[in-house]
Motif scaffolding. Structure first.
Motif, mmCIF file in Angstrom:
data_model
loop_
_atom_site.group_PDB
_atom_site.id
_atom_site.type_symbol
_atom_site.label_atom_id
_atom_site.label_comp_id
_atom_site.label_asym_id
_atom_site.label_seq_id
_atom_site.Cartn_x
_atom_site.Cartn_y
_atom_site.Cartn_z
ATOM 1 N N ILE A 10 0.880 -1.171 0.000
ATOM 2 C CA ILE A 10 0.000 0.000 0.000
ATOM 3 C C ILE A 10 0.916 1.219 0.000
ATOM 4 C CG2 ILE A 10 -1.718 1.289 1.338
ATOM 5 C CD1 ILE A 10 -2.604 -1.427 2.538
ATOM 6 N N ALA A 11 0.760 2.097 -0.986
ATOM 7 C CA ALA A 11 1.702 3.214 -1.104
ATOM 8 C C ALA A 11 1.198 4.465 -0.403
ATOM 9 C CB ALA A 11 1.965 3.511 -2.579
ATOM 10 N N THR A 12 -0.073 4.492 -0.043
ATOM 11 C CA THR A 12 -0.612 5.678 0.633
ATOM 12 C C THR A 12 -0.615 5.458 2.139
ATOM 13 O OG1 THR A 12 -2.715 4.750 -0.057
ATOM 14 C CG2 THR A 12 -1.974 6.711 -1.207
ATOM 15 N N GLY A 13 -0.962 6.507 2.893
ATOM 16 C CA GLY A 13 -0.818 6.499 4.351
ATOM 17 C C GLY A 13 -1.617 5.410 5.054
ATOM 18 N N GLY A 14 -1.216 5.102 6.268
ATOM 19 C CA GLY A 14 -1.831 4.011 7.015
ATOM 20 C C GLY A 14 -3.111 4.384 7.743
ATOM 21 N N SER A 15 -3.969 5.178 7.114
ATOM 22 C CA SER A 15 -5.251 5.480 7.751
ATOM 23 C C SER A 15 -6.293 5.662 6.651
ATOM 24 C CB SER A 15 -5.138 6.770 8.570
ATOM 25 O OG SER A 15 -4.798 7.827 7.716
ATOM 26 N N ASN A 16 -7.558 5.719 7.040
ATOM 27 C CA ASN A 16 -8.604 5.892 6.035
ATOM 28 C C ASN A 16 -8.459 7.225 5.325
ATOM 29 O OD1 ASN A 16 -9.711 3.474 6.716
ATOM 30 N ND2 ASN A 16 -11.177 4.339 8.175
ATOM 31 N N SER A 17 -8.622 7.209 3.999
ATOM 32 C CA SER A 17 -8.565 8.467 3.257
ATOM 33 C C SER A 17 -9.381 8.297 1.990
ATOM 34 C CB SER A 17 -7.115 8.817 2.917
ATOM 35 O OG SER A 17 -6.509 7.740 2.259
ATOM 36 N N GLY A 18 -9.499 9.357 1.193
ATOM 37 C CA GLY A 18 -10.356 9.319 0.007
ATOM 38 C C GLY A 18 -9.904 8.281 -0.998
ATOM 39 N N ILE A 19 -8.616 8.325 -1.312
ATOM 40 C CA ILE A 19 -8.081 7.424 -2.327
ATOM 41 C C ILE A 19 -6.896 6.668 -1.760
ATOM 42 C CG2 ILE A 19 -6.888 7.365 -4.579
ATOM 43 C CD1 ILE A 19 -8.496 9.823 -5.337
ATOM 44 N N GLY A 20 -6.772 5.422 -2.136
ATOM 45 C CA GLY A 20 -5.607 4.639 -1.724
ATOM 46 C C GLY A 20 -4.920 4.088 -2.959
ATOM 47 N N ILE A 21 -3.623 3.854 -2.832
ATOM 48 C CA ILE A 21 -2.892 3.298 -3.980
ATOM 49 C C ILE A 21 -2.165 2.028 -3.565
ATOM 50 C CG2 ILE A 21 -1.061 3.698 -5.686
ATOM 51 C CD1 ILE A 21 -1.684 6.676 -5.494
ATOM 52 N N ILE A 22 -2.379 0.964 -4.331
ATOM 53 C CA ILE A 22 -1.612 -0.267 -4.149
ATOM 54 C C ILE A 22 -0.608 -0.286 -5.295
ATOM 55 C CG2 ILE A 22 -1.708 -2.785 -3.888
ATOM 56 C CD1 ILE A 22 -3.768 -1.343 -2.095
ATOM 57 N N ARG A 23 0.660 -0.422 -4.942
ATOM 58 C CA ARG A 23 1.669 -0.377 -5.987
ATOM 59 C C ARG A 23 2.279 -1.766 -6.171
ATOM 60 N NH1 ARG A 23 6.448 3.703 -4.777
ATOM 61 N NH2 ARG A 23 6.005 5.112 -6.475
ATOM 62 N N ILE A 24 2.429 -2.156 -7.435
ATOM 63 C CA ILE A 24 3.028 -3.463 -7.739
ATOM 64 C C ILE A 24 4.197 -3.214 -8.689
ATOM 65 C CG2 ILE A 24 2.544 -5.836 -8.493
ATOM 66 C CD1 ILE A 24 -0.452 -5.070 -8.556
ATOM 67 N N SER A 25 5.350 -3.826 -8.406
ATOM 68 C CA SER A 25 6.500 -3.615 -9.278
ATOM 69 C C SER A 25 7.241 -4.915 -9.513
ATOM 70 C CB SER A 25 7.433 -2.573 -8.652
ATOM 71 O OG SER A 25 8.597 -2.446 -9.439
ATOM 72 N N GLY A 26 7.660 -5.135 -10.746
ATOM 73 C CA GLY A 26 8.424 -6.344 -11.069
ATOM 74 C C GLY A 26 7.953 -6.924 -12.386
ATOM 75 N N GLU A 27 8.669 -7.945 -12.797
ATOM 76 C CA GLU A 27 8.404 -8.537 -14.105
ATOM 77 C C GLU A 27 6.956 -9.000 -14.262
ATOM 78 O OE1 GLU A 27 10.631 -12.094 -15.118
ATOM 79 O OE2 GLU A 27 11.822 -10.799 -16.430
ATOM 80 N N GLU A 28 6.380 -9.501 -13.151
ATOM 81 C CA GLU A 28 5.040 -10.073 -13.193
ATOM 82 C C GLU A 28 3.940 -9.067 -12.866
ATOM 83 O OE1 GLU A 28 3.780 -13.720 -13.223
ATOM 84 O OE2 GLU A 28 5.326 -13.380 -14.736
ATOM 85 N N ALA A 29 4.327 -7.800 -12.690
ATOM 86 C CA ALA A 29 3.357 -6.814 -12.175
ATOM 87 C C ALA A 29 2.060 -6.793 -12.991
ATOM 88 C CB ALA A 29 3.991 -5.429 -12.145
ATOM 89 N N VAL A 30 2.192 -6.726 -14.303
ATOM 90 C CA VAL A 30 0.990 -6.617 -15.135
ATOM 91 C C VAL A 30 0.196 -7.922 -15.086
ATOM 92 C CG1 VAL A 30 0.120 -6.088 -17.439
ATOM 93 C CG2 VAL A 30 2.181 -4.943 -16.598
ATOM 94 N N ALA A 31 0.902 -9.045 -15.119
ATOM 95 C CA ALA A 31 0.220 -10.348 -15.090
ATOM 96 C C ALA A 31 -0.549 -10.525 -13.779
ATOM 97 C CB ALA A 31 1.244 -11.457 -15.254
ATOM 98 N N VAL A 32 0.084 -10.121 -12.668
ATOM 99 C CA VAL A 32 -0.585 -10.242 -11.366
ATOM 100 C C VAL A 32 -1.861 -9.406 -11.365
ATOM 101 C CG1 VAL A 32 -0.406 -9.618 -8.922
ATOM 102 C CG2 VAL A 32 1.519 -10.752 -10.051
ATOM 103 N N ALA A 33 -1.753 -8.160 -11.844
ATOM 104 C CA ALA A 33 -2.916 -7.267 -11.857
ATOM 105 C C ALA A 33 -4.009 -7.843 -12.750
ATOM 106 C CB ALA A 33 -2.499 -5.875 -12.321
ATOM 107 N N ASP A 34 -3.608 -8.407 -13.874
ATOM 108 C CA ASP A 34 -4.581 -8.976 -14.808
ATOM 109 C C ASP A 34 -5.431 -10.064 -14.163
ATOM 110 O OD1 ASP A 34 -5.254 -8.146 -17.293
ATOM 111 O OD2 ASP A 34 -3.442 -8.917 -18.276
ATOM 112 N N ARG A 35 -4.802 -10.823 -13.258
ATOM 113 C CA ARG A 35 -5.517 -11.941 -12.638
ATOM 114 C C ARG A 35 -6.669 -11.474 -11.755
ATOM 115 N NH1 ARG A 35 0.090 -14.144 -11.234
ATOM 116 N NH2 ARG A 35 0.703 -14.861 -13.301
ATOM 117 N N ILE A 36 -6.609 -10.244 -11.262
ATOM 118 C CA ILE A 36 -7.679 -9.796 -10.348
ATOM 119 C C ILE A 36 -8.478 -8.625 -10.911
ATOM 120 C CG2 ILE A 36 -6.577 -10.621 -8.219
ATOM 121 C CD1 ILE A 36 -5.555 -7.764 -7.812
ATOM 122 N N TYR A 37 -8.124 -8.172 -12.101
ATOM 123 C CA TYR A 37 -8.793 -7.002 -12.691
ATOM 124 C C TYR A 37 -9.862 -7.452 -13.694
ATOM 125 C CZ TYR A 37 -9.293 -3.064 -15.966
ATOM 126 O OH TYR A 37 -9.793 -2.091 -16.798
#
Ligand code: GDP
Length: 458
Positions: A10-37
């Protein structure tokens, strides 16, 4: 590098807020995202163009976890240099954690603190001084700290250090070439020339080293201690500056026995203020501890604020404090100017030799003059980041000191008329010491240590 595991956090702060960002990095990043998107238009992230944004849902089995925007960015034009996906979701902690868990179940592993930045460094996307600036930027406590880390992020320190290293490398190369080919390259008069160049380089590095004091104060705040006799109005001043009732204010002499520490911002400058028991000679044990602590704090402080009660006369306790602040950076405040003066500005100025700032903590007057005096004293009226590079990091300061020590050894060898090949070793040490700042010459352990201090998701 690219064969490393794919990481997520989780790239955004550790509390509730309007928007949150989950960041994925690495060779499989797109493939991993594809599996749940899931896209309403049945898009597949693997097929989309780089640096594009896609609307859709994050799914776990048949359950929709959240409605999201997904950013797909393929390396090397990303922060880490690797393929990166950012999932912009709603910023509730529960939602973010569920999405992160889904990402991890589908092939990524949880990133360690600072791991994204560490990959950026290892992939050559940024030097170490810039990576450290990222951390400073996130932790910046005030406007000036923020400006200095932005300047470092833009590479001001990197340019300065790289410039110095190149000059040194040039000399090493010249010496080695001359030793290899004495028939064509002469070292006659070289030592004198080198000596002059080194002095210039040392001057620059000394300036850089000295900037650390200012740099530290910009980043961490000016260590300030408020001293004065009991009842002079130290706690009232602190409360006034903080704008709230934190220190206990009473009119029984000697009540502020505990040391209070507060961080505050005065027109952009951070002060770490210590409010101490009044300095005075006393038989009371508890009070004595307070007083000795006050003295100790005053010794280590960058700034001493001395508060004098204008409605009483100066006595031997004041003499003691005046002695304490001699030759120190001190601001002398003449408080209670709303009352009839027993001690006047002129009298006090004559005794302390510092300019006097009249205030009334009760009527809240005189604070602007205090702010102005502070800026004049520490930053010559204005903090400038355009023409000066500040060192804000102890690690960098040590590296500059090491480089200076090595250059001094070269100078010594020049003076002692040692053979030229003696110079190269110390020149190389100086070069390596500077390289530690940019990360060109650091070992894996140090890299790991630096990045482990980063926050999660960065
Ligand atoms: P400390 O012992 O130095 O921390 O002093 P305090 O802040 O506790 O103040 C001692 C007393 O002086 C309290 O009764 C305050 O209300 C009073 N006092 C502080 N500043 C002023 C001021 O500017 N004018 C007047 N008239 N009283 C003040």
């Amino acid at each position: 590098m690219n064969t490393q595991e794919t990481i997520a956090a989780i790239a955004t702060g550790g509390s509730n807020s309007g928007i949150g960002i989950i960041r994925i990095s690495g060779e499989e990043a797109v493939a991993v995202a594809d599996r749940i998107y899931r896209s309403p238009k049945r898009k597949c992230l693997k097929e989309v163009e780089s640096h594009t944004v896609h609307y859709g849902y994050i799914m776990e089995k048949d359950e929709i976890l959240d409605e999201v925007l997904v950013l797909v960015m393929r390396g090397p034009s990303t922060y880490t240099g690797e393929d990166t996906v950012e999932i912009d979701c709603h910023g509730g902690m529960l939602v973010m954690e569920r999405i992160l868990r889904a990402v991890i179940r589908n092939g990524a592993r949880l990133a360690q603190p600072g791991e994204f930045s560490k990959r950026a460094f290892l992939n050559g996307k940024m030097d170490l001084s810039k990576a450290e600036a990222v951390m400073d930027l996130i932790q910046a406590k005030n406007e000036y700290a923020l400006k200095s880390s932005v300047s470092q992020l833009r590479g001001a320190l990197y340019d300065k250090i790289t410039g110095a290293r190149q000059e040194i490398l040039h000399e090493i190369a010249f010496i080695e070439a001359a030793l290899d080919d004495p028939e064509h390259i002469s070292l006659d008069h070289y030592p004198e020339k080198l000596g002059a160049k080194l002095r210039k380089l040392e001057e620059d590095l000394i300036k850089l080293k000295d900037s650390f004091q200012n740099g530290r104060m910009i980043r961490e705040g000016i260590r300030t201690v408020i001293v004065g006799k009991p009842n002079a109005g130290k706690s009232s001043l602190l409360n006034l500056l903080l704008g709230e009732e934190r220190a206990i204010v009473t009119d029984v002499a000697g009540t502020t026995r505990d040391i209070l520490e507060e961080n505050m911002n005065l027109s952009g400058i951070s002060l770490n203020i210590v409010d101490t028991a009044g300095i005075r000679t006393t038989e009371d044990q508890v009070e004595k501890i307070g007083v000795s602590k006050a003295r100790a704090y005053a010794r280590d402080a960058d700034l001493i604020i001395y508060v004098v009660d204008s409605s009483t006369s100066l006595d031997e306790s004041d003499e003691e404090i005046i002695e304490l602040i001699r030759e120190r950076k001190a601001l002398v405040l003449l408080n209670k100017t709303d009352l009839d003066a027993v001690t006047t500005e002129e009298e006090l100025e004559k005794r302390v030799g510092h300019p006097i700032i009249p205030i009334s903590a009760k009527e809240k007057t005189g604070v602007e003059n205090l702010e102005k005096a502070l800026k004049d004293m520490f930053f010559h009226g204005e903090v400038s980041f355009n023409d000066q590079v500040y060192i804000t990091n102890v690690r960098h300061q040590r590296a500059v000191e090491e480089a200076l020590d090595s250059l001094k050894l070269v100078e010594q060898s020049v003076r002692d008329q040692m053979p030229e090949d003696f110079y190269s070793i110390d020149l190389r040490n100086a070069c390596d010491a500077l390289g530690a700042i940019t990360g060109d010459t650091v070992g894996e352990d140090l890299v790991n240590e630096i990045f482990s201090k980063f926050c999660m998701g960065k």
